[in-house]
Design an enzyme around this catalytic site. Structure first.
Site, short mmCIF file in Angstrom:
data_model
loop_
_atom_site.label_atom_id
_atom_site.label_comp_id
_atom_site.label_asym_id
_atom_site.label_seq_id
_atom_site.Cartn_x
_atom_site.Cartn_y
_atom_site.Cartn_z
N CYS A 108 -2.61 -8.32 13.37
CA CYS A 108 -3.09 -6.96 13.16
C CYS A 108 -4.52 -6.91 13.68
O CYS A 108 -4.87 -7.65 14.60
CB CYS A 108 -2.99 -6.54 11.70
SG CYS A 108 -4.03 -7.51 10.59
N HIS A 140 -9.72 0.13 7.30
CA HIS A 140 -8.32 -0.31 7.45
C HIS A 140 -7.44 0.68 6.70
O HIS A 140 -7.49 0.77 5.47
CB HIS A 140 -8.14 -1.72 6.90
CG HIS A 140 -6.86 -2.38 7.32
ND1 HIS A 140 -5.63 -2.04 6.78
CD2 HIS A 140 -6.62 -3.34 8.24
CE1 HIS A 140 -4.70 -2.78 7.34
NE2 HIS A 140 -5.26 -3.59 8.23
#
Length: 667
Positions: free
Chosen positions: A29, A589
């Protein structure tokens, strides 16, 4: 950092997690490597954490393991995958199709075997979308030439040029059974070339020539005008059929092939499977297909087509209304391909299809709603939505593809569907009242394929009405809630103010972040603060990526929490790294594990390297889509380099709006 140093770090990480043989797959990620291991118990945790450049390591449930790298994760991931010892390891993120399949499983899921059947049907056809669309446009081109009298495409004595044009599109539909067999076998984890070979065996010139064999008996049905032939093969009667264009036969055949294939794989040792598994699969399945499954598939397809034909003939209004009203719900779940298969069956058994006409009402209602969104986007000077709607409308009107409209716009704004359904209803009623619409070809319903429908005036009136009604309803009542519209207008005003500032500072002058030391990190979303140690992610909760807060969002608009440069922007739109002018590094995030959504539901508004001011929009997230896919929407904001600063103090739990202070910072 030199490539040699990166390579050394990559090798050390792989060694510490148990070596290449212990790695089943690797993805990443925005900040971490995500390992799927054979045995997570062999990982040397201390060794992993001691590797230079590794921020931390976190074991996950099962055999999953994460190594936190930070902004250099892409470089490290690439270097790991380039190691010669990693050649056999699967890399990459979960695909958009995988995420959609997972969402579909959550949406349905009550009858597992039924879900599996629909997935099997859908995945057997979905990869063929491109060639089917290509053939559809060739047919449309031919129909236009036929309509204006350039050539008679129904004539038996056409010139060679036009016979060749016929071959260009007929290739797709005649050999469709082989293509479907390949995809179906792949779906059931059978050698796809084996599935294609079994289907091809009953389509060869040799098989077709059996109708002329001395032991073949043919009878003619005077009523239907059809001829049925039965050959004597191995002393047994074999019904002969032309399987070109059939779709149920390969679907049934592969479903039967799969257990045979798996049984043979269990019986034979690996060192001789390559020879005997395909050989015996062919020896068993080609006769079974020719004698039993082929005729069964023809009978099943014909029966379903006849049933729908009966409904269309006896209750045409009901049929014409039901088809466009159910399609908007079938397409997002991938359940429309079985109906598309029936269209192909109708063309092969009846010589025409009656489903595609009513289906056109749904497609054009869909495109009309997109056109309405485009009109409002132009009016409101919403550049991003204008670009999205323009692309989706072009794909729809020229290609007959509804997915860009559905996934890019309609499923994000829930007010669109009720207005679009009114357009579907109007188009369906017109087709039903005026006696229905047929076509002699499989054609995606676009502007270019209108000439293939008959009667064309009826079809044209119906789809135009469906398009216009949906478009007008969306324009009149808007596709956004009042709150969403106010938010969009505020964003436009902010953008115009930014442009005015840039113009005032001179032509081409760069936009700079606000001056002065960074004293606070602001809330990027509206929502409720939760302490970082309560966030359901071990990496964030451990503060391996810095100190900060979690925010449970009530709105999907995510804005910059500080002014500075975007040093990291995830392609999936779920993570952003910002660097302020005085060196404060901030990570935003969006959601937990949302990297697996591969960008679905994330409308990205910025690019890496761009300078932003606090409050500028970074991304708009469809929170409902995130929840439907099974992910936590909690948005995390951390100061990555908190240890190098004088103090970083998260604010306590409470409700905040975008722009409210959530972290106090002292550089």
């Amino acid at each position: 950092m030199t490539s040699a140093t990166t390579r050394d770090r990559a090798e050390e990480i792989i060694r510490a997690v148990g070596g290449p043989s212990n790695v089943l797959s690797l993805t990443h990620c925005a900040t971490r490597l995500r390992f799927e291991l054979r045995d997570a118990s062999v990982v040397d945790q201390r060794a992993v954490e001691s590797i230079p450049g590794v921020i931390g390591a976190v074991p996950q449930s099962g055999e999953r393991y994460q190594v936190v790298i930070g902004g250099a994760v892409q470089t490290v991931f690439t270097q790991i995958m380039h190691l010669p010892t990693m050649a056999g390891v699967v890399a990459g993120q979960q695909s958009d199709a995988d995420v959609k399949a997972a969402a579909r499983a959550k949406a349905r899921g009550k009858v597992a075997w039924l879900d599996a059947v629909f997935e099997y049907l859908s995945d057997s056809f979905r990869p063929l979308l491109g060639v089917l669309l290509g053939a559809s446009l060739i047919i449309a081109f031919a129909a236009v030439l036929d309509a204006i009298g350039v050539v008679d495409f129904r004539a038996d004595d056409k010139p060679a040029t036009w016979v060749f044009v016929d071959a260009m599109w007929r290739a797709v539909f005649y050999f469709l059974p082989i293509m479907v067999a390949y995809n179906a076998a792949k779906k059931l984890q059978v050698d796809p070339w084996l599935g294609a070979t079994v289907m091809a065996a009953v389509m060869t010139p040799n098989f077709l020539s059996l109708t002329d064999a001395a032991t073949t008996a043919c009878t003619t049905n005077a009523t239907l005008g059809t001829t049925a032939c039965v050959a004597d093969v191995f002393g047994l009667p074999m019904q002969l059929n032309d399987y070109g264009g059939q779709v149920f036969v390969p679907l049934i055949m592969v479903a039967a092939l799969a257990p045979v294939y798996r049984l043979l794989k269990r019986v034979f040792p690996e060192n001789i499977q390559m020879v005997f598994v395909p050989f015996l699969s062919m020896v068993v399945m080609i006769p079974v297909t020719a004698f039993l499954l082929g005729p069964l598939g023809i009978w099943l397809g014909s029966g379903l087509g006849d049933g729908l034909a009966w409904l269309n003939g006896n209750a045409p209004i009901v049929f014409a209304i039901v088809i466009p009203l159910i399609y908007p719900f079938l397409v997002p779940l991938g359940l429309h391909w079985p109906l598309n298969a029936l269209m192909l069956v109708n063309l092969n058994t009846l010589g025409y299809d009656f489903i595609q006409g009513p289906m056109g009402a749904w497609n054009f209602a869909c495109f009309g709603a997109t056109a309405g969104v485009l009109v409002l986007a132009v009016r409101d000077k919403d550049v991003q939505m204008r670009q999205t709607a323009t692309g989706a409308l072009a794909a729809g009107l020229l290609g007959g593809i509804s997915e860009p409209s559905l996934y890019g716009i309609h499923l994000r704004f829930k007010r669109i569907y009720p207005r679009m359904l009114v357009g579907c209803l109007v188009g369906g009623v017109i087709i039903g009242v005026l006696g229905g619409v047929d076509t002699n070809a499989f054609a995606f319903t676009s502007l270019l394929t209108i000439p293939v429908f008959s009667p064309m005036p009826v079809y044209l009136i119906a789809v135009a009405a469906a398009f216009a009604v949906s478009m007008v309803l969306v324009i009149v009542s808007d596709y956004r809630t009042p709150e969403q519209r106010a938010e969009a207008l505020a964003e436009r005003a902010q953008a115009e103010a930014d442009l005015a500032r840039e113009a005032a500072s001179g032509p081409g002058a760069p936009r700079t972040p606000d001056a002065g030391p960074t004293s606070a990190v602001l809330a990027p979303v509206a929502g409720s603060i939760v302490p970082l140690d309560e966030v359901d992610d071990a990496v964030f909760a451990s503060k391996a990526l810095g100190d900060g807060v979690g925010l449970v969002p009530t709105d999907g608009v995510v804005v910059a929490p500080v002014s500075g440069e975007l040093v990291t922007v995830a392609d999936t739109g779920h993570a952003f790294g910002l660097m302020t002018a005085d060196g404060v590094e901030v990570l935003v995030h969006v959601g937990i594990d949302t990297v697996k959504m591969a960008g679905t539901g994330f409308d990205l508004a910025v690019v890496k390297g761009q300078r932003v001011s606090a409050g500028d929009r970074l991304v708009t997230v469809d929170l409902d889509a995130v929840r439907a896919a099974g992910f936590d929407t909690t948005t995390v904001v951390t100061v990555i380099n908190a240890r190098t600063l004088a103090s970083v103090t998260p604010r306590p739990a409470g409700t905040v709006v975008p722009g409210a202070v959530v972290i106090d910072v002292e550089p």
